[in-house]
Design a protein around this motif. Sequence first.
Motif: not given
Length: 424
Positions: A183-197
């Motif tokens: 899940l850490s990798v998913a939120v890091a690479v998904d464009p919808r969440f990437r902007k949250l850094r």
Amino acid sequence: MNLTSAAMIGRINPEALGASTLGLALYNTCLMFGIGLTAAISPLVARERGSGAVATTDAIRRLVHAGFWNNIIVVIPVWCLLWEAAPVLRLLGQESRLADEAASYLHVMQWSLLPALIYLVLRSLLAALERPRWAVVTGVGAVVLNFVLNWLLIDGHAGLPALGLLGSGLATFLSNLFMAGALSVAVAVDPRFRKLRLFQGLGRVPWRACATLWRLGAPIGIGIVLEVGMFTAATALVGHYDPVSLPAHAIALQVASFTFMVPLGIAQAATVRVAGAAKRAASARAGWVALMLGLGVALASAVVLVTVPEPIIGLFIDPSEPGAQAVTRAAALLLGIAGIFQLADAAQVVLGGMLRGLQDTRMPMLIAMFSYWGVGLPLAFVLVINNATTGVWIGLTAGLFTVALLLLGRWWVFSSGGRRPPIA
């Protein structure tokens, strides 16, 4: 994962299932406080989104970081406690052999705590953003992985050593590690969440956000611990008064915990929808819809548990094992009682989620304290003397119905136009 592990452990022998249940009772009591802290993330993010203000990425990132740091603070002393599980269990009246076996299981299983909480922090964020898909995918993947690893490590398939109960603990640890990492990798690479850094600046402790989560999340965590603590004490009671029925208690408890997950998910959605509603009427409507959904699911589960308990029990125990028939009879009776308290359990968890959406957490905590430790457990102590395991489960049911009715009254005040519950 607990359900699949219990099903695999039950194939070792009923005693191993009883020992794992004792260990999990302690583990889950500690885990639940961390879950309460992470649960505070969802209403805070959802309230900001629902207010119409722009939810800044910095604010969201600070809340997530606070969730990580708070859980680290909680986990370290808990690990020390769980490492000394054997004397704790003996102090609760458990047989030395069973306590030692449960402690050995926990010596491996306890390391699952931190990755499980990391996953839950990220899942709370995704729930608040109303994008839970990645959490579902990683959760399902972890269940499958846990089943496969249990099969490999308990009996020693594919050339691996047969570790028995310890193998199941190792399987659950590795599955939780996978879940947190995926899940850490998913939120890091998904464009919808990437902007949250989300992982930028993680080394700096956001003290103010940590305090905010503690203020809202500590009462949630205490309330959940009070509930789980009631079940932990009930397990200790069963093991003390009726150790022969402990495997039956374990089966009924695992099944009830599994069916409870759907109302729990509805409760989390209720928190987000109630917190994010702009008007009182919309908030009330969201809450009542969630409650009806939760009760509907619970009613369906209750019908299954009451009418066809034997096939369910067969998933956990080998009929050829000595004493299997006695365990089956006892478990069938307990599943019937569990079917009845499904309704109360679903109602209380959904109502708690609804009130959490209002950031109302202190009074629900006090209600939980009275209901579980003032009604449920005392009744279980009285009834266990003559009715053993059945008496304990009747006490659990009474505690759940009490908390559900009191929370319903509190929600009714808000939804009918009365004074809004005070913010925690």
